[in-house]
Design a protein around this motif. Sequence first.
Motif, PDB file in Angstrom:
ATOM      1  N   PRO A 387       0.936  -1.241  -0.001  1.00  0.00           N
ATOM      2  CA  PRO A 387       0.146  -0.001   0.033  1.00  0.00           C
ATOM      3  C   PRO A 387       0.707   1.150  -0.055  1.00  0.00           C
ATOM      4  N   GLY A 388       0.684   2.287  -0.927  1.00  0.00           N
ATOM      5  CA  GLY A 388       1.146   3.430  -0.789  1.00  0.00           C
ATOM      6  C   GLY A 388       0.348   4.083   0.279  1.00  0.00           C
ATOM      7  N   LEU A 389       0.697   5.598  -0.085  1.00  0.00           N
ATOM      8  CA  LEU A 389       0.091   6.615   1.117  1.00  0.00           C
ATOM      9  C   LEU A 389      -1.382   6.599   0.535  1.00  0.00           C
ATOM     10  N   ARG A 390      -2.371   6.898   1.440  1.00  0.00           N
ATOM     11  CA  ARG A 390      -3.782   7.058   1.207  1.00  0.00           C
ATOM     12  C   ARG A 390      -3.839   8.588   0.515  1.00  0.00           C
ATOM     13  N   GLU A 391      -4.883   8.488  -0.455  1.00  0.00           N
ATOM     14  CA  GLU A 391      -4.905   9.808  -1.271  1.00  0.00           C
ATOM     15  C   GLU A 391      -5.976  10.611  -0.345  1.00  0.00           C
ATOM     16  N   HIS A 392      -5.714  11.540   0.038  1.00  0.00           N
ATOM     17  CA  HIS A 392      -6.753  12.689   0.437  1.00  0.00           C
ATOM     18  C   HIS A 392      -6.173  14.246   0.049  1.00  0.00           C
ATOM     19  N   LEU A 393      -6.895  15.151   0.924  1.00  0.00           N
ATOM     20  CA  LEU A 393      -6.547  16.431   0.617  1.00  0.00           C
ATOM     21  C   LEU A 393      -5.019  16.946   1.256  1.00  0.00           C
ATOM     22  N   TRP A 394      -4.913  16.097   2.231  1.00  0.00           N
ATOM     23  CA  TRP A 394      -3.405  16.555   2.826  1.00  0.00           C
ATOM     24  C   TRP A 394      -2.249  15.922   1.878  1.00  0.00           C
ATOM     25  N   GLN A 395      -2.488  14.757   1.758  1.00  0.00           N
ATOM     26  CA  GLN A 395      -1.559  14.233   0.762  1.00  0.00           C
ATOM     27  C   GLN A 395      -1.253  14.705  -0.355  1.00  0.00           C
ATOM     28  N   GLU A 396      -2.413  15.173  -1.198  1.00  0.00           N
ATOM     29  CA  GLU A 396      -2.385  15.537  -2.315  1.00  0.00           C
ATOM     30  C   GLU A 396      -1.728  17.001  -2.367  1.00  0.00           C
ATOM     31  N   ALA A 397      -1.774  17.684  -1.493  1.00  0.00           N
ATOM     32  CA  ALA A 397      -1.021  19.001  -1.226  1.00  0.00           C
ATOM     33  C   ALA A 397       0.279  18.941  -1.023  1.00  0.00           C
ATOM     34  N   MET A 398       0.597  17.859  -0.085  1.00  0.00           N
ATOM     35  CA  MET A 398       2.202  18.095   0.558  1.00  0.00           C
ATOM     36  C   MET A 398       2.918  16.573   0.237  1.00  0.00           C
ATOM     37  N   GLY A 399       2.193  15.737  -0.343  1.00  0.00           N
ATOM     38  CA  GLY A 399       2.867  14.362  -0.375  1.00  0.00           C
ATOM     39  C   GLY A 399       3.010  13.910   1.021  1.00  0.00           C
ATOM     40  N   GLU A 400       4.100  13.057   1.046  1.00  0.00           N
ATOM     41  CA  GLU A 400       4.209  12.118   2.477  1.00  0.00           C
ATOM     42  C   GLU A 400       4.933  13.334   3.667  1.00  0.00           C
ATOM     43  N   SER A 401       5.296  14.430   3.169  1.00  0.00           N
ATOM     44  CA  SER A 401       5.663  15.643   4.004  1.00  0.00           C
ATOM     45  C   SER A 401       4.576  15.943   4.966  1.00  0.00           C
ATOM     46  N   TYR A 402       3.218  15.677   4.546  1.00  0.00           N
ATOM     47  CA  TYR A 402       2.074  16.227   5.366  1.00  0.00           C
ATOM     48  C   TYR A 402       2.484  15.351   6.864  1.00  0.00           C
ATOM     49  N   ILE A 403       2.854  14.185   6.965  1.00  0.00           N
ATOM     50  CA  ILE A 403       3.018  13.418   7.902  1.00  0.00           C
ATOM     51  C   ILE A 403       4.155  14.307   8.925  1.00  0.00           C
ATOM     52  N   ASP A 404       5.241  14.411   8.454  1.00  0.00           N
ATOM     53  CA  ASP A 404       6.248  15.227   8.983  1.00  0.00           C
ATOM     54  C   ASP A 404       5.989  16.738   9.889  1.00  0.00           C
ATOM     55  N   LYS A 405       5.045  17.400   8.810  1.00  0.00           N
ATOM     56  CA  LYS A 405       4.551  18.747   9.175  1.00  0.00           C
ATOM     57  C   LYS A 405       3.474  18.361  10.425  1.00  0.00           C
ATOM     58  N   ALA A 406       2.922  17.469  10.261  1.00  0.00           N
ATOM     59  CA  ALA A 406       1.685  17.204  11.308  1.00  0.00           C
ATOM     60  C   ALA A 406       2.486  16.730  12.611  1.00  0.00           C
ATOM     61  N   PHE A 407       3.438  15.933  12.838  1.00  0.00           N
ATOM     62  CA  PHE A 407       3.944  15.619  13.869  1.00  0.00           C
ATOM     63  C   PHE A 407       4.750  16.891  14.461  1.00  0.00           C
ATOM     64  N   ILE A 408       5.562  17.482  13.687  1.00  0.00           N
ATOM     65  CA  ILE A 408       6.214  18.691  14.164  1.00  0.00           C
ATOM     66  C   ILE A 408       5.344  19.861  14.828  1.00  0.00           C
TER      67      ILE A 408
END
Length: 570
Positions: A387-408
């Motif tokens: 499985p790749g990343l789930r496609e949704h509004l955050w992933q669409e805008a930032m790719g995998e880096s949305y996860i980094d930004k969220a935790f930070i």
Amino acid sequence: MPNVFRARLALFVSGLCLLAGGAACDPSGDRDTRPTASGTAPASGRVDLLAGDWSHLPGGTVGSGGVRIHGLGRQIVEQDGTGGQPHPPVNLRGPQLTVHGDFQVSATLHRPAGQIASLYLYGEVPIVYDEWLQNRRGLRVTVSDRDLKLTVWDGRSAAPVADRTAPITSPATITVTFERHGGVLMLSTGDTRVSVPDPGVFDAGSVTFGVDAVPGAPDWTLAALDADGVAVRDTPLAGQSSQSPDSLRVLADTTGRRLPIGAAMAAEPLISDDGYRTLAATQFSMLTTENALKPQFVHPGPDTYDFTEGDLLADFAAANDMRVHAHTLVFGEANPRWMQQVALADRERVMTEHIRTVAGHYRGRVAEWDVVNEPLSPDDDGPDGRPGLREHLWQEAMGESYIDKAFIAARAADPEAKLYLNEFGAEADGPRWDALYDLVVRLQERGVPIDGVGFQSHIHEAGDHVDPAVLRSHIADLAELGLSARISEIDVYGESPSVQAGQFAGVLGACLSEPTCTSFSIWGITDRYGSTAEHDSYPLETGDELPWDQQLRPKPAVAALRDTLRAARR
């Protein structure tokens, strides 16, 4: 004078008295505490309901003139992001009435032109079942520029059983009177009246209030609210003061691990269902916020946050010495419509502001956060068969880096809280676990402040199961990376009572055997309010995945969990 005419005349005079301020009808100068027009003696005389707690009403602000009502526009979307089921605010921590027989409620509304004022009287508080609101028994009083309306639900359908409208010329300030009298529900103001047969709206013996307003229109004010023929009871938050030595939380606390035992909990049944509240307080030492802190519930408008239900859960946990695991800051589902429509260039700002505001509000009040929920695609659709990343509004805008930004952002908002990534289907060996493990490694390599991983452990189909040995190995693999694990959302399909009991016990045993497994949490308590209830079902079709059944009776799973905890003490 015929009795029917006498009753109607008394009701008409009562309306005139209320329009005049109430005291004019009582020569003593006090409010009228005589029997109502129905002939029923009031349980506590005329009761001023605004003297109760309205400070926790979603969209409500208490002031010298009453309670100002601001429209929040709360809606519940489908899991795919479509739809928009109305979710009117309920004053869960406000005055709740005990009623038997006939009673009367009068409300004075100050309503600017163009605004629609709605006052709800619930015989049963509506319940949210995993992003679906079940309308139970209740009614709505609606006042607009030209109409007085009474809408009634009997709990057997999402649609009302009655919807009556009468034309009025509504002044800025108007008093409306609702009465249950002799098998009829009546609504009146002055000489205008609508009535419908009573389908048993208040047969459970209680009334809880709600309100609503049109978003964007000027606020309206609930200037007065009182009742006859009722008793007022306090809103319960604390549970049992003593704990049974056989309760899950006591048994877990006496193991060498002192493992927190938790459950997902909802605000509505905690207030409205004494049995549910007792189980919550006596059996569990950790509370997961089931829906209250998902984005669409806590952030209904771009500039609107609603913390009332989350605050209730946090206060209940504090009153009962429970830890709070907060769920969830970032999710591809459960996002309000306005958030789904944000331009790509603005999504990082919206996401990080949401995290900063919500996590900041609960700083010091929650122990842990699900920062990112279900980041992986539900399908093995990646180029390598994973499985790749789930496609949704955050992933669409930032790719995998949305996860980094969220935790930070979460770490900055609450440096003391433990931060988790939460995912389903990672308990077994295979491409899903491999993808999750590799994602966590990449996050660590980039310095993302992640503390642990939640294994949801849902078992939703006959024949499905979790192998405790494999689960233990995955928890150990994360431990080698310096990460904790937790069982975050377990529920087990009721294939048979013994199979269900064995699965609950096996997963708990796996967690107890690994020192880096920090908690064991069930996705609910009882089938009565379980998230696997059939969507939009009337009558309610519950699931059977939880340890207590619809009648709050323990299943064999409860005994199996207790035995597992007792064994861990030896």
